[in-house]
Design a protein around this motif. Structure first.
Motif, short mmCIF file in Angstrom:
data_model
loop_
_atom_site.label_atom_id
_atom_site.label_comp_id
_atom_site.label_asym_id
_atom_site.label_seq_id
_atom_site.Cartn_x
_atom_site.Cartn_y
_atom_site.Cartn_z
N UNK A 238 36.02 -60.50 1.88
CA UNK A 238 34.87 -61.12 1.22
C UNK A 238 34.03 -61.88 2.24
N UNK A 239 34.70 -62.55 3.19
CA UNK A 239 33.96 -63.21 4.27
C UNK A 239 33.13 -62.19 5.06
N UNK A 240 33.73 -61.06 5.36
CA UNK A 240 33.00 -60.05 6.14
C UNK A 240 31.88 -59.40 5.33
N UNK A 241 32.04 -59.35 4.01
CA UNK A 241 30.92 -58.91 3.19
C UNK A 241 29.75 -59.87 3.38
N UNK A 242 30.06 -61.17 3.47
CA UNK A 242 29.00 -62.15 3.73
C UNK A 242 28.31 -61.90 5.06
N UNK A 243 29.07 -61.50 6.10
CA UNK A 243 28.47 -61.20 7.39
C UNK A 243 27.53 -60.00 7.31
N UNK A 244 27.96 -58.97 6.57
CA UNK A 244 27.13 -57.77 6.43
C UNK A 244 25.82 -58.11 5.71
N UNK A 245 25.94 -58.88 4.64
CA UNK A 245 24.74 -59.23 3.88
C UNK A 245 23.83 -60.15 4.69
N UNK A 246 24.42 -61.04 5.49
CA UNK A 246 23.61 -61.89 6.37
C UNK A 246 22.80 -61.03 7.33
N UNK A 247 23.46 -60.05 7.93
CA UNK A 247 22.78 -59.18 8.89
C UNK A 247 21.71 -58.34 8.21
N UNK A 248 21.93 -58.01 6.94
CA UNK A 248 20.95 -57.22 6.19
C UNK A 248 19.78 -58.06 5.68
N UNK A 249 19.86 -59.38 5.86
CA UNK A 249 18.78 -60.27 5.42
C UNK A 249 18.92 -60.76 4.00
N UNK A 250 20.07 -60.49 3.36
CA UNK A 250 20.31 -60.93 1.99
C UNK A 250 21.05 -62.27 2.03
N UNK A 251 20.31 -63.36 2.22
CA UNK A 251 20.93 -64.67 2.35
C UNK A 251 21.62 -65.12 1.07
N UNK A 252 21.00 -64.80 -0.08
CA UNK A 252 21.59 -65.21 -1.36
C UNK A 252 22.94 -64.54 -1.56
N UNK A 253 23.01 -63.23 -1.33
CA UNK A 253 24.27 -62.52 -1.48
C UNK A 253 25.29 -62.96 -0.46
N UNK A 254 24.85 -63.20 0.77
CA UNK A 254 25.77 -63.64 1.82
C UNK A 254 26.35 -65.01 1.49
N UNK A 255 25.51 -65.90 0.98
CA UNK A 255 25.97 -67.24 0.63
C UNK A 255 26.99 -67.19 -0.51
N UNK A 256 26.75 -66.34 -1.50
CA UNK A 256 27.69 -66.21 -2.62
C UNK A 256 29.03 -65.70 -2.13
N UNK A 257 29.02 -64.71 -1.23
CA UNK A 257 30.26 -64.15 -0.69
C UNK A 257 31.01 -65.20 0.11
N UNK A 258 30.28 -65.96 0.95
CA UNK A 258 30.92 -66.98 1.78
C UNK A 258 31.54 -68.08 0.92
N UNK A 259 30.84 -68.50 -0.13
CA UNK A 259 31.36 -69.56 -1.01
C UNK A 259 32.62 -69.08 -1.74
N UNK A 260 32.61 -67.82 -2.18
CA UNK A 260 33.79 -67.28 -2.86
C UNK A 260 34.96 -67.19 -1.90
N UNK A 261 34.70 -66.71 -0.68
CA UNK A 261 35.77 -66.60 0.31
C UNK A 261 36.29 -67.98 0.70
N UNK A 262 35.40 -68.96 0.79
CA UNK A 262 35.80 -70.33 1.14
C UNK A 262 36.73 -70.90 0.08
N UNK A 263 36.39 -70.70 -1.16
CA UNK A 263 37.23 -71.20 -2.26
C UNK A 263 38.63 -70.60 -2.18
N UNK A 264 38.72 -69.32 -1.86
CA UNK A 264 40.02 -68.64 -1.78
C UNK A 264 40.78 -69.04 -0.52
N UNK A 265 40.07 -69.17 0.59
CA UNK A 265 40.75 -69.48 1.85
C UNK A 265 41.31 -70.90 1.84
N UNK A 266 40.66 -71.82 1.13
CA UNK A 266 41.18 -73.19 1.05
C UNK A 266 42.52 -73.25 0.32
N UNK A 267 42.77 -72.26 -0.51
CA UNK A 267 44.03 -72.22 -1.26
C UNK A 267 45.11 -71.43 -0.51
#
Length: 288
Positions: A238-267
């Motif tokens: 999910x984190x790497x999905x955020x990287x792909x979307x960031x590179x594609x210019x989709x900041x909204x999608x990248x941010x959502x992926x990063x936040x979801x991955x962050x929530x899971x990684x903290x656990x």
């Protein structure tokens, strides 16, 4: 009767070992044979050569005069094999085997790939320039400590698609750049795998390859989604999905992926959770 007697005597002599064949003896080679192999991207490179030593002699400008053809080793000419097409010193070279010759110089070397790799027993004595495929220039570099035995190796593998062929001897190092086009080899294979109707598909690896090589990011994002669907708890995907979307210019999608991955990684327990918490926090900070 005489013939039978002679035959019997001959057999007796052989049996006693008087006519025994001399045993085969392997003596140590003055310049022992060596093989060096290196994978660059998905290309296998192999060099077969013999390794002479200095033994107190002056090599370049002495034993090997400047401006004269050298077998780039000892005994038979050195042989180099590429499993795919490469760029050798910036020049396109098809897959195959070649004889590796060189012309040493004080300030510049010529490094040669000859199209007849198995024709040169004992080196350059019958060398024929008309069979040269490639001649490239290389700049020799001085070494602070002399190298006693001639050595061929590979270095500068920081990129998956590049390396340097290195020639070391005496107080000289000579590099030749080698580049491979990984994409031209892998993309058709990836596309064929994704079009297949059976078998497990390499969604994650393919998505990352397209991302890292600046290829079709829409496909990369779709394949990463497919990989995540197979492993919904894989927060590293999910984190790497955020990287792909960031590179594609989709900041909204990248941010959502990063936040979801962050929530899971903290656990997640252990160092992996800590690492991906840090990575996701850095990604989110970039996106805001």
């Amino acid at each position: 009767m005489l013939r039978v007697t002679l035959s019997f005597l001959a057999g007796s002599v052989l049996a006693t070992g008087l006519f025994a064949q001399a045993p085969k003896i392997e003596f140590p080679a003055a310049s022992p044979a060596a093989t060096v192999k290196q994978r660059v991207g998905v290309t296998d490179i192999e060099v077969n050569y013999s390794r002479p030593s200095m033994r107190g002699r002056k090599i370049f400008g002495g034993l090997l005069p400047y401006g004269e053809i050298w077998r780039t080793g000892a005994n038979n000419a050195t042989k180099i094999t590429f499993s795919t097409a490469v760029k050798f010193g910036g020049v396109d070279v098809p897959a195959g085997s070649y004889a590796l010759f060189s012309i040493p110089g004080e300030t510049e070397w010529t490094v040669i790939l000859n199209k007849v790799p198995d024709k040169w027993p004992w080196g350059a004595y019958s060398y024929d320039a008309k069979n040269d495929l490639v001649r490239v220039k290389a700049v020799p570099q001085r070494l602070p400590v002399p190298v006693e035995t001639f050595t061929i190796s590979f270095s500068d593998l920081s990129k998956e698609s590049a390396a340097a062929l290195m020639l070391y001897w005496e107080n000289v190092r000579v590099p030749v750049a080698i580049e491979v086009d990984v994409a031209s080899t892998l993309v058709p294979q990836i596309e064929a795998a994704m079009a297949a109707t059976e078998g497990k598909k390499p969604y994650f690896a393919s998505a990352m390859f397209y991302y890292e090589n600046g290829l079709d990011l829409k496909k990369a994002a779709a394949w990463m989604d497919a990989a995540i669907a197979e492993q919904p708890d894989a927060f590293y995907m999910i984190y790497r999905k955020g990287l792909i979307l960031e590179k594609a210019g989709d900041k909204t999608g990248a941010l959502a992926a990063a936040q979801k991955s962050l929530e899971m990684s903290r656990k997640a327990p252990g160092l992996v959770g800590t690492e991906y918490t840090r990575l996701n926090e850095a990604l989110i900070a970039r996106l805001k």
